[in-house]
Motif scaffolding. Structure first.
Motif, PDB file in Angstrom:
ATOM      1  N   THR A   1      -8.614   4.560  -1.998  1.00  0.00           N
ATOM      2  CA  THR A   1      -7.463   3.953  -2.662  1.00  0.00           C
ATOM      3  C   THR A   1      -7.855   3.172  -3.912  1.00  0.00           C
ATOM      4  O   THR A   1      -7.038   2.979  -4.799  1.00  0.00           O
ATOM      5  CB  THR A   1      -6.705   3.029  -1.699  1.00  0.00           C
ATOM      6  OG1 THR A   1      -7.614   2.091  -1.128  1.00  0.00           O
ATOM      7  CG2 THR A   1      -6.066   3.836  -0.583  1.00  0.00           C
TER       8      THR A   1
ATOM      9  N   GLU B   1       0.833  -1.189   0.000  1.00  0.00           N
ATOM     10  CA  GLU B   1       0.000   0.000   0.000  1.00  0.00           C
ATOM     11  C   GLU B   1       0.872   1.245   0.000  1.00  0.00           C
ATOM     12  O   GLU B   1       1.753   1.397   0.837  1.00  0.00           O
ATOM     13  CB  GLU B   1      -0.885  -0.020   1.248  1.00  0.00           C
ATOM     14  CG  GLU B   1      -2.208   0.684   1.051  1.00  0.00           C
ATOM     15  CD  GLU B   1      -3.100   0.534   2.260  1.00  0.00           C
ATOM     16  OE1 GLU B   1      -3.013   1.385   3.152  1.00  0.00           O
ATOM     17  OE2 GLU B   1      -3.847  -0.450   2.315  1.00  0.00           O
TER      18      GLU B   1
ATOM     19  N   PRO C   1      -3.029   6.962   3.372  1.00  0.00           N
ATOM     20  CA  PRO C   1      -2.940   6.051   2.221  1.00  0.00           C
ATOM     21  C   PRO C   1      -2.949   6.815   0.909  1.00  0.00           C
ATOM     22  O   PRO C   1      -3.623   7.837   0.785  1.00  0.00           O
ATOM     23  CB  PRO C   1      -4.193   5.182   2.366  1.00  0.00           C
ATOM     24  CG  PRO C   1      -4.564   5.276   3.798  1.00  0.00           C
ATOM     25  CD  PRO C   1      -4.165   6.648   4.233  1.00  0.00           C
TER      26      PRO C   1
END
Length: 199
Positions: free
Chosen positions: A96, A55, A75
């Motif tokens: 995301t 990530e 993120p």
């Protein structure tokens, strides 16, 4: 004619670049938010990239006159900031990919935060959407209309396709959460009481 057009284009590009790199200001202009690198933050939107094995992270910098800059690590993805009306909170809706997103709420008085994980609510969201006759599994999800007060953070979770759109409301009771500088993970409460489906 061509020379005049070239001059106009040369003038236009630096202006567009300067506007896109300007920080996102709070309603009073006292607080500013920008990306930690030189990447622009136009309209608080960043491209959504598909998840891979690792990530990615993005760094945002909160600036306030008279205080040192504060770095926020979130993120990597589309980031949509919302300032509270009294500028006591900053909510960052981060998506995301199509189905994985979170909400980072920063309390501006002491720069402590909580992070709400909507990905973990996948089954609950699916059941609520199915009860309304909406297949959320095949639709993109996103957060909208996020608002925070000292009592709670509320907003709308939207699922939509070309045929239909559904919304769920969510709420987070802020006084019940533990705030830390790095963020404490909590799960928002979803309700289907205001679910709307359009065929």
């Amino acid at each position: 004619m061509k020379a005049a057009l070239a001059i106009l284009l040369a003038l236009a590009f630096p202006l567009a670049a300067a506007e896109s790199t300007s920080p996102l200001a709070s309603p009073s202009g006292k607080l500013h938010l920008r990306l930690g690198d030189s990447t622009p933050l136009p309209g608080a939107i960043m491209p959504v990239q598909e998840r891979e094995g690792v990530e990615g992270k993005q760094t945002l910098v909160l600036e306030e006159k008279g205080r040192p800059p504060f770095v926020i690590t979130a993120p990597d993805g589309r980031c949509t900031p919302q300032w509270s009306a009294d500028e006591s909170y900053l909510a960052l809706a981060i998506q995301t990919d199509r189905a994985n997103f979170s909400l980072l709420i920063l309390r501006l008085s002491d720069r402590s935060s909580i992070t709400c994980d909507f990905t973990a609510l996948g089954q609950q969201m699916l059941e609520l959407f199915q009860k309304a006759g909406l297949d959320a599994a095949a639709a993109a999800l996103q957060l909208r209309s996020v608002r925070c007060t000292p009592q709670q953070c509320t907003g709308t979770l939207v699922s939509g396709t070309a045929q239909h759109t559904g919304t769920l409301t969510f709420a987070i009771d802020l006084p019940q959460q533990d705030w830390t500088p790095t963020g404490t993970l909590v799960l928002p409460r979803l309700t289907a009481s205001e679910l709307k489906v359009k065929d």
